[in-house]
Design an enzyme around this catalytic site. Sequence first.
Site, PDB file in Angstrom:
ATOM      1  N   CYS A 177      41.979 -36.533 -29.899  1.00 39.06           N
ATOM      2  CA  CYS A 177      40.815 -36.162 -29.099  1.00 39.06           C
ATOM      3  C   CYS A 177      40.047 -37.400 -28.642  1.00 39.06           C
ATOM      4  O   CYS A 177      39.703 -38.266 -29.437  1.00 39.06           O
ATOM      5  CB  CYS A 177      39.904 -35.265 -29.932  1.00 39.06           C
ATOM      6  SG  CYS A 177      38.427 -34.738 -29.077  1.00 39.06           S
ATOM      7  N   GLU A 193      48.018 -37.374 -18.650  1.00 39.20           N
ATOM      8  CA  GLU A 193      48.662 -37.213 -19.946  1.00 39.20           C
ATOM      9  C   GLU A 193      48.486 -35.789 -20.453  1.00 39.20           C
ATOM     10  O   GLU A 193      47.468 -35.143 -20.204  1.00 39.20           O
ATOM     11  CB  GLU A 193      48.084 -38.208 -20.958  1.00 39.20           C
ATOM     12  CG  GLU A 193      48.418 -39.651 -20.615  1.00 39.20           C
ATOM     13  CD  GLU A 193      47.867 -40.662 -21.619  1.00 39.20           C
ATOM     14  OE1 GLU A 193      48.503 -41.710 -21.784  1.00 39.20           O
ATOM     15  OE2 GLU A 193      46.813 -40.392 -22.218  1.00 39.20           O
TER      16      GLU A 193
END
Length: 372
Positions: free
Chosen positions: A345, A91
């Site tokens: 994150c 990703e």
Amino acid sequence: MAFRSVFDLEAIKSEFENAGISTNFIPLIWKHVLRNPNCELDQVPSLPSAAYPLLVSKFKSSTSTLHSVVESIDNVTTKLLVKLQTRSFVEAVIMRYDTRLGKYAGKPRPGGQRATLCISSQVGCKMGCKFCATGSMGFKSNLSAGEIVEQLIHASCFSNIRNVVFMGMGEPLNNYASIVQAVQIMTGFPFNLSTRKITISTVGIVHAIKKLHSDLPNVNLAVSLHAPIHEIRCQIMPAARAFPLDKLMETLQVYQKNSKQKIFIEYIMLDGVNDEEWHAHQLGKLLETLRVVVNLIPFNPIGSLSHFRTSNELNVLKFQKILRGFYNIRTTVRKQMGQDISGACGQLVVNSSDKHSSGSSETVADIEDIRS
């Protein structure tokens, strides 16, 4: 037969040299591919005739494909799911900013729109950080330099990428040779990214940090510290056992002496684990001899993979105030982007069942803001 990416520099250089073809043609091939993604390599104009059968038989303009694209409700974050020729997935996340909106440090911000690409360096990760979804995958494989650069090619179809941060899936410095080669490609013709707009994040691979500045001068270093005491680091970051905190700090001192650059410290805020006032004082004492920017990162939920909780806003602000007030350390709080698409994150993870997957606080979204 598995093809190599045309952006695997060492491979294509070797083939051209063996065939007596000038390597000066390589950047021209890249320029054509950048303008014509997924083109056939026999369509590249003005090459020596011997180059075409070599390129067609051994290389592809892209060995990966864009499998899916997911847009966040924030309208500025896009997650790309990239399928490799091995059928594995990685990703990458595009984060867009408009510097003309709002203020920075109390002053109007000039400029305009820009985009940062968060890029992956491995399929999975062997570091096993307990607060990170990618770690739950385990380590699958390293990406080649070409597979890393191809993420930039895919992202460039959506936005003009100005910054690249190696903060996606994987530990970049565990794939050192490919990272170095990929950055050298990105900062050369025809990509021409500035080395100062590339940031490499690491949990603290000491032996790799020691040679990073000589191999990639002016690239930014970010260290995922996450705790000011070695024992706590080891509890939440098992790989930290191999890199004692005192050795890591010694290495950062030498790195900064040689590079003359700020070091970015990433610190995820975990309720009751590393977010108390005494943790802030310990962190301040640990860092007070370095020129750093500490970026406090709210923990992103990752479902059943973790029992951690996000620190409340008051604790985050207290933590920030201590680092600033007592130790004069610039400390920011990361603005969260893409949580709803698991693009924030610590949330990047791919598995077989899910392919789609206030006050005086200085809140920062973009790496350019904390660099200034």
